[in-house]
Design an enzyme around this catalytic site. Structure first.
Site, PDB file in Angstrom:
ATOM      1  N   LYS A  17       2.668  11.124   7.029  1.00  0.00           N
ATOM      2  CA  LYS A  17       2.018  10.983   7.932  1.00  0.00           C
ATOM      3  C   LYS A  17       2.391  11.915   9.361  1.00  0.00           C
ATOM      4  CE  LYS A  17      -0.087   6.777   6.829  1.00  0.00           C
ATOM      5  NZ  LYS A  17      -1.445   6.903   6.182  1.00  0.00           N
ATOM      6  N   PHE A  58       0.767  -1.218  -0.074  1.00  0.00           N
ATOM      7  CA  PHE A  58      -0.252  -0.162  -0.018  1.00  0.00           C
ATOM      8  C   PHE A  58       0.807   1.277  -0.127  1.00  0.00           C
ATOM      9  CE2 PHE A  58      -2.438   3.498   1.380  1.00  0.00           C
ATOM     10  CZ  PHE A  58      -3.571   3.355   0.599  1.00  0.00           C
ATOM     11  N   ASP A  66       9.516   2.996   1.956  1.00  0.00           N
ATOM     12  CA  ASP A  66       8.445   3.757   2.285  1.00  0.00           C
ATOM     13  C   ASP A  66       8.092   3.551   3.725  1.00  0.00           C
ATOM     14  OD1 ASP A  66       5.837   4.771   2.806  1.00  0.00           O
ATOM     15  OD2 ASP A  66       4.841   3.898   0.921  1.00  0.00           O
TER      16      ASP A  66
HETATM   17  C1  LIG Z   1       2.979   2.957   3.481  1.00  0.00           C
HETATM   18  C2  LIG Z   1       2.216   3.905   2.976  1.00  0.00           C
HETATM   19  N1  LIG Z   1       2.388   4.695   1.702  1.00  0.00           N
HETATM   20  C3  LIG Z   1       1.639   5.775   1.406  1.00  0.00           C
HETATM   21  C4  LIG Z   1       0.527   6.054   1.970  1.00  0.00           C
HETATM   22  C5  LIG Z   1      -0.148   7.200   1.529  1.00  0.00           C
HETATM   23  O1  LIG Z   1      -0.287   8.100   2.181  1.00  0.00           O
HETATM   24  P1  LIG Z   1      -1.388   9.357   2.127  1.00  0.00           P
HETATM   25  O2  LIG Z   1      -2.735   8.816   2.518  1.00  0.00           O
HETATM   26  O3  LIG Z   1      -1.119  10.533   3.025  1.00  0.00           O
HETATM   27  O4  LIG Z   1      -1.364   9.717   0.572  1.00  0.00           O
HETATM   28  C6  LIG Z   1       0.039   5.355   3.343  1.00  0.00           C
HETATM   29  C7  LIG Z   1      -0.997   5.573   3.973  1.00  0.00           C
HETATM   30  O5  LIG Z   1      -1.743   4.720   4.406  1.00  0.00           O
HETATM   31  C8  LIG Z   1       1.057   4.337   3.890  1.00  0.00           C
HETATM   32  O6  LIG Z   1       0.703   3.605   4.656  1.00  0.00           O
END
Ligand SMILES: Cc1ncc(COP(=O)(O)O)c(C=O)c1O
Length: 399
Positions: free
Chosen positions: A259, A145, A230
């Site tokens: 976040k 994700f 990530d």
């Molecule tokens: C590992 C990871 N990458 C990217 C994102 C995407 O972040 P955003 O919702 O701020 O676009 C999330 C969101 O849950 C995430 O958990």
């Protein structure tokens, strides 16, 4: 006898009436919050064990973060990157030092930071590695994700996230998460990067096998491929370290952060990398009106100050042990995964949604993911007593 009319049903109905149904929230309408606790419109209090999917690592309205935001609101909120402002360098330097990288590029949402990492990796592939134009490929993991843009959902393996949003962006190869042989076999001369979550959050807090991330690092180095971590959800103290990848002693070429970087106040994301990687971007090649704005930088700098002390990382490790031990002592649980104050809990006979509804009724907020799993990620300001309370509530829903 007077009956008090509850405000929750009408607020829920209004929200249902006026919004697209891209979420299925628990029936709780929050009005205010402090630390690890939120209060709903009818005055009921809940222990927040989701913490905005880790965007609230420092709790709701942490005094230092709120003070930084207030002070900045009274001075300067936006310039665009057409000019430089006086909070910019402090934030970028602080984050670069936290990551031990040369450079930082601030954006807003997590998905934007992931997009930035993808663009940087592709450009690095063409300009530095010498991949033929249009052939750059990035290896990603099953059940990943990384966000919701059309390019990112192109390499999602979750039908809910991906279906009906094509045509899809090419240039990605999906391999099973945790399978080093599959990943190594997928690398070829056009591979520019491997993009991974060091712990897969949305998939259910899946920790890869020991040695996997170190093996990926080795394969990337051996093949001149960028390793992109990530850490949007796993980073910034969540797992008991500043970055989850540290548990394996691994340093990626690019960190992707978001976040908690915004302190639960403003969306702040960033990528951090050395000059030989991020240096491929030139004026006009990438940007964002709000990325690196003064308010975001002021809050982000205050977040970095909190992380510099190491106090939150330590707390997460220590209290995480208590949380995991407590959960493992319960009957009716199939598995407990995770690290630090982050746990994916799978029940034997209870669906994740039902578990979260029952927990909410007992005053604890958590979020289900993929069937019988719930995700627990309390703010790192949570206390021992609050951990014990949440574990006890989970025990109650299993009776
Ligand atoms: C590992 C990871 N990458 C990217 C994102 C995407 O972040 P955003 O919702 O701020 O676009 C999330 C969101 O849950 C995430 O958990």
């Amino acid at each position: 006898m007077t009956t008090v009319e509850l405000r929750t049903p009408e607020a829920l109905a209004d929200a249902e009436r006026w919004t697209a149904h891209n979420y299925h929230p628990l029936p709780v309408v929050i009005a205010d919050a402090e630390g690890a606790w939120v209060t709903d419109v009818d005055g009921r209090r809940y222990l927040d064990f989701l913490a905005g999917y880790s965007a609230l690592n420092f709790g709701h309205r942490h005094p230092a973060l709120i003070a930084a935001a207030h002070a900045q609101l009274d001075r300067l909120t936006l310039t665009s990157r057409a000019f430089v402002h006086d909070q910019f360098a402090t934030f970028c330097r602080g984050l670069a030092e936290l990551c031990d990288k040369d450079l930082v590029l601030p954006m807003n949402t997590g998905a934007e930071a992931v997009e930035t990492a993808i663009k940087v990796a592709r450009k690095w592939g063409y300009r530095v590695k010498g991949v033929p134009d249009g052939r750059a490929n990035i290896i990603v993991a099953e059940n990943n994700f990384h966000g919701r843009t059309t390019t990112i959902v192109s390499f999602s393996t979750d039908p809910d996230a991906r279906d009906d949003f094509g045509p899809y962006t090419p240039g990605f190869t999906v391999v099973p998460y945790g399978d080093l042989d599959a990943l190594t076999a997928a690398i070829d001369e056009h591979t520019v990067a491997v993009l991974l979550e060091p712990i897969q959050g949305e998939a259910g807090v899946l920790v890869p096998p020991a040695g996997y991330l170190a093996g990926v690092r080795e394969a990337c180095t051996a093949n001149n491929v960028l390793m992109i971590a990530d850490e949007i959800q796993s980073g910034l103290g969540r797992t008991g370290r500043t970055f989850a990848i540290e548990h394996e002693g691994v340093v990626p070429d690019m960190y992707v952060l978001g976040k908690a970087l915004g302190g639960g106040i403003v969306p702040v994301s960033a990528v951090a990398a050395d000059r030989d990687v991020l240096g491929v971007l030139t004026p006009g090649s990438h940007g964002s009106t709000f990325g690196g704005n003064p308010l975001a930088c002021a809050v982000g700098s205050a977040v970095i100050d909190l992380l510099r002390t190491g106090e939150f990382q330590e707390k997460s490790e220590m209290l995480g042990r208590r949380l995991h031990d407590g959960l493992r002592s319960l009957d009716g649980i199939r598995s407990v995964r995770g690290r630090g104050l982050w746990a994916g809990v799978e029940f034997e006979h209870l669906g994740g949604r039902e578990a979260c509804e029952r927990l909410a009724a007992l005053g604890v907020l958590a979020k289900d993911t993929h069937g019988s799993t719930i995700r627990l990620a309390p703010p790192l300001v949570v206390t021992e007593a609050e951990i014990d309370l949440a574990v006890d509530r989970i025990r109650q829903i299993l009776i």
